[in-house]
Motif scaffolding. Structure first.
Motif, PDB file in Angstrom:
ATOM      1  N   GLU A 114       0.822  -1.214   0.000  1.00 14.86           N
ATOM      2  CA  GLU A 114       0.000   0.000   0.000  1.00 14.86           C
ATOM      3  C   GLU A 114       0.854   1.261   0.000  1.00 14.86           C
ATOM      4  N   ARG A 115       2.005   1.228   0.674  1.00 16.18           N
ATOM      5  CA  ARG A 115       2.909   2.383   0.615  1.00 16.18           C
ATOM      6  C   ARG A 115       3.401   2.593  -0.810  1.00 16.18           C
ATOM      7  N   ALA A 116       3.769   1.504  -1.452  1.00 16.72           N
ATOM      8  CA  ALA A 116       4.226   1.601  -2.840  1.00 16.72           C
ATOM      9  C   ALA A 116       3.089   2.035  -3.757  1.00 16.72           C
ATOM     10  N   ALA A 117       1.871   1.562  -3.484  1.00 13.87           N
ATOM     11  CA  ALA A 117       0.712   1.940  -4.293  1.00 13.87           C
ATOM     12  C   ALA A 117       0.441   3.439  -4.198  1.00 13.87           C
ATOM     13  N   THR A 118       0.575   3.992  -3.002  1.00  6.83           N
ATOM     14  CA  THR A 118       0.376   5.436  -2.830  1.00  6.83           C
ATOM     15  C   THR A 118       1.402   6.222  -3.634  1.00  6.83           C
ATOM     16  N   ALA A 119       2.653   5.765  -3.623  1.00  4.43           N
ATOM     17  CA  ALA A 119       3.692   6.425  -4.409  1.00  4.43           C
ATOM     18  C   ALA A 119       3.383   6.324  -5.896  1.00  4.43           C
ATOM     19  N   SER A 120       2.960   5.142  -6.361  1.00  3.83           N
ATOM     20  CA  SER A 120       2.634   4.959  -7.774  1.00  3.83           C
ATOM     21  C   SER A 120       1.472   5.863  -8.184  1.00  3.83           C
ATOM     22  N   HIS A 121       0.481   6.012  -7.319  1.00  9.17           N
ATOM     23  CA  HIS A 121      -0.649   6.910  -7.580  1.00  9.17           C
ATOM     24  C   HIS A 121      -0.156   8.346  -7.726  1.00  9.17           C
ATOM     25  N   ASP A 122       0.715   8.779  -6.820  1.00 10.69           N
ATOM     26  CA  ASP A 122       1.237  10.150  -6.875  1.00 10.69           C
ATOM     27  C   ASP A 122       2.073  10.377  -8.126  1.00 10.69           C
ATOM     28  N   ILE A 123       2.880   9.393  -8.505  1.00 15.07           N
ATOM     29  CA  ILE A 123       3.706   9.520  -9.711  1.00 15.07           C
ATOM     30  C   ILE A 123       2.819   9.644 -10.938  1.00 15.07           C
ATOM     31  N   ALA A 124       1.774   8.805 -11.028  1.00 14.29           N
ATOM     32  CA  ALA A 124       0.867   8.854 -12.175  1.00 14.29           C
ATOM     33  C   ALA A 124       0.146  10.186 -12.256  1.00 14.29           C
ATOM     34  N   ALA A 125      -0.314  10.707 -11.114  1.00 15.22           N
ATOM     35  CA  ALA A 125      -0.990  12.006 -11.097  1.00 15.22           C
ATOM     36  C   ALA A 125      -0.058  13.117 -11.550  1.00 15.22           C
ATOM     37  N   THR A 126       1.208  13.027 -11.142  1.00 18.54           N
ATOM     38  CA  THR A 126       2.189  14.041 -11.521  1.00 18.54           C
ATOM     39  C   THR A 126       2.522  13.949 -13.004  1.00 18.54           C
ATOM     40  N   LEU A 127       2.669  12.727 -13.528  1.00 18.66           N
ATOM     41  CA  LEU A 127       2.907  12.539 -14.960  1.00 18.66           C
ATOM     42  C   LEU A 127       1.767  13.134 -15.783  1.00 18.66           C
ATOM     43  N   ASP A 128       0.530  12.882 -15.365  1.00 16.61           N
ATOM     44  CA  ASP A 128      -0.628  13.444 -16.066  1.00 16.61           C
ATOM     45  C   ASP A 128      -0.553  14.967 -16.111  1.00 16.61           C
ATOM     46  N   ALA A 129      -0.275  15.573 -14.960  1.00 22.66           N
ATOM     47  CA  ALA A 129      -0.244  17.032 -14.876  1.00 22.66           C
ATOM     48  C   ALA A 129       0.887  17.609 -15.719  1.00 22.66           C
ATOM     49  N   ILE A 130       2.037  16.971 -15.700  1.00 18.63           N
ATOM     50  CA  ILE A 130       3.178  17.446 -16.493  1.00 18.63           C
ATOM     51  C   ILE A 130       2.869  17.344 -17.987  1.00 18.63           C
ATOM     52  N   GLN A 131       2.264  16.244 -18.411  1.00 17.07           N
ATOM     53  CA  GLN A 131       1.886  16.109 -19.818  1.00 17.07           C
ATOM     54  C   GLN A 131       0.947  17.225 -20.250  1.00 17.07           C
ATOM     55  N   THR A 132      -0.042  17.508 -19.415  1.00 15.07           N
ATOM     56  CA  THR A 132      -0.998  18.565 -19.737  1.00 15.07           C
ATOM     57  C   THR A 132      -0.322  19.920 -19.787  1.00 15.07           C
ATOM     58  N   SER A 133       0.545  20.204 -18.838  1.00 16.82           N
ATOM     59  CA  SER A 133       1.248  21.476 -18.803  1.00 16.82           C
ATOM     60  C   SER A 133       2.146  21.657 -20.022  1.00 16.82           C
ATOM     61  N   ALA A 134       2.847  20.569 -20.404  1.00 12.30           N
ATOM     62  CA  ALA A 134       3.741  20.650 -21.559  1.00 12.30           C
ATOM     63  C   ALA A 134       2.962  20.952 -22.841  1.00 12.30           C
ATOM     64  N   LYS A 135       1.741  20.439 -22.930  1.00 10.09           N
ATOM     65  CA  LYS A 135       0.926  20.646 -24.129  1.00 10.09           C
ATOM     66  C   LYS A 135       0.243  22.006 -24.145  1.00 10.09           C
ATOM     67  N   THR A 136      -0.119  22.506 -22.976  1.00  7.53           N
ATOM     68  CA  THR A 136      -0.882  23.761 -22.900  1.00  7.53           C
ATOM     69  C   THR A 136      -0.025  24.978 -22.591  1.00  7.53           C
ATOM     70  N   GLY A 137       1.150  24.758 -22.011  1.00  8.46           N
ATOM     71  CA  GLY A 137       1.987  25.869 -21.599  1.00  8.46           C
ATOM     72  C   GLY A 137       1.517  26.554 -20.332  1.00  8.46           C
ATOM     73  N   GLU A 138       0.624  25.892 -19.605  1.00  7.58           N
ATOM     74  CA  GLU A 138       0.063  26.497 -18.403  1.00  7.58           C
ATOM     75  C   GLU A 138       0.454  25.725 -17.153  1.00  7.58           C
ATOM     76  N   VAL A 139       0.372  26.403 -16.004  1.00  9.18           N
ATOM     77  CA  VAL A 139       0.517  25.731 -14.718  1.00  9.18           C
ATOM     78  C   VAL A 139      -0.692  24.828 -14.510  1.00  9.18           C
ATOM     79  N   VAL A 140      -0.447  23.596 -14.092  1.00 14.57           N
ATOM     80  CA  VAL A 140      -1.532  22.629 -13.939  1.00 14.57           C
ATOM     81  C   VAL A 140      -1.546  22.115 -12.517  1.00 14.57           C
ATOM     82  N   HIS A 141      -2.713  22.140 -11.881  1.00 19.10           N
ATOM     83  CA  HIS A 141      -2.892  21.579 -10.556  1.00 19.10           C
ATOM     84  C   HIS A 141      -3.171  20.076 -10.689  1.00 19.10           C
ATOM     85  N   LEU A 142      -2.661  19.293  -9.754  1.00 18.67           N
ATOM     86  CA  LEU A 142      -2.825  17.855  -9.818  1.00 18.67           C
ATOM     87  C   LEU A 142      -4.232  17.413  -9.505  1.00 18.67           C
TER      88      LEU A 142
END
Length: 353
Positions: free
Chosen positions: A323-351
């Protein structure tokens, strides 16, 4: 997760099947083949001849000519998934629905929606799912976390982490194909992001990213700044058009840590598979006149360390570690999503949470 000691089991080893015969699967099989904690007993390919050749090369008992056949192999406890990024979610879910524990290569899936669904299935089926960043399981990573104690470097204020290389065979390489989950962020950037998550202990609040794009539509390089709710900052960079580099700098209020955080490590520069010593050093103090101290850790294959750590938590039923590892994986995935969106839009993105 902790690195297991290489001691004989009183219980039988984890019976593992490999889903696919790509180069990474070959490296995994080579490094894990003599483990006392893990027994690779089957391999699958959509081409039976390829699976048979793989099995013969690594002395694996059974070869299957379809992925489905591996999942229904009753003699297996768990499945290792080294497939292209776009196939992780589907086949991890199918393996877990077949009652198998799953050790899955990074990134765990293409997005947070897939990752959330994967862990839902794991919990429903009562099996364990673990994202496999090989360096996570290195003894050096355990020693790195020890360097972050308050009495050594104080409060962690910032992290800079990078990973890059030159991708070969750009016309055919899956890293250049958007539909297969290619691009620098998912393939390389997930590593520095996972290191940042390990050090910071939580996901950022928002991100800002900039990317350069290849003709195929994937990001060939990317940089991002991560902003945390408590004022801390992190920066990550990744690339598939640079010389190989892998480095992290962790700055605290009273000290600094630098590391390469390599997947696979050696005590020398003459390892038969090209594994190298990985640097970890710490400066305890705020003055530049204080020398860095090298931290020497046990070395070895991150594939083997990961497989044995997985076998250990499965054997012990250590759901807290999973479960500790699962929480980290969830956070990494959420951050990857936000970074992808920011890179495409040029905007600051909230997770998304």
């Amino acid at each position: 997760m902790t690195t297991p000691h290489h001691t004989p089991l009183h219980n039988p080893p984890l019976r593992l099947g490999i889903l696919g015969c790509a180069n990474i699967a070959k490296q995994f099989a080579r490094d894990v083949s003599d483990s006392p904690l893990v027994a690779i007993q089957a391999v699958a390919s959509r081409d039976l001849t390829k699976a048979q050749a793989f099995a013969q090369s690594f002395d694996i008992a059974r070869a299957h000519g379809s992925y489905e056949a591996l999942l229904t192999d009753a003699a297996l406890d768990a499945i290792y998934i080294p497939l292209p990024n776009s196939m992780h979610a589907e086949w991890a879910i199918r393996a877990m629905q077949a009652g198998k524990h799953v050790l899955c290569e990074k990134p765990l899936a293409l997005n947070l929606t897939e990752v959330t669904r994967m862990f839902e299935v794991a919990r429903q089926q009562g099996v364990m799912l673990l994202e496999a960043y090989p360096y996570w399981f290195q003894p050096q990573t355990r020693d790195l976390l020890g360097c972050l104690s308050h009495d050594k470097i104080g409060e962690v204020r910032s992290v800079q982490a990078s990973f890059g290389f030159t991708v070969g065979n750009t016309d055919t390489n899956i890293r250049m194909k958007p539909d297969l989950g290619g691009g620098a962020l998912l393939d390389a950037g997930s590593y520095p992001l996972s290191l940042i998550r390990l050090v910071m202990g939580c996901a950022p609040e928002r991100v800002m990213a900039h990317a350069n794009w290849a003709a195929t539509g994937v990001d060939i390089s990317l940089m991002a700044t991560l902003f945390y709710a408590d004022g801390r900052r992190a920066q990550m960079s990744c690339a598939m058009d640079t010389a190989n580099h892998r480095r992290a700098i962790i700055v605290g209020s009273r000290g600094t840590v630098e590391t390469e955080y390599l997947n696979h490590t050696s005590d020398s520069h003459t390892h038969p598979w090209g594994y190298l010593p990985s640097q970890l050093r710490v400066r305890q103090g705020i003055a530049n006149s204080i020398p860095f101290e090298d931290v020497h850790s046990a070395s070895g294959s991150g594939f083997r360390f990961a497989a044995e750590a997985f076998a250990q938590v499965v054997r012990e039923g250590d759901m807290a570690a999973i479960e500790r590892a699962a929480t980290a994986s969830h956070d990494i995935a959420a951050t990857l999503d936000a970074i992808q969106t920011s890179a495409k839009t040029g905007e600051v993105v909230h997770l998304s949470r």
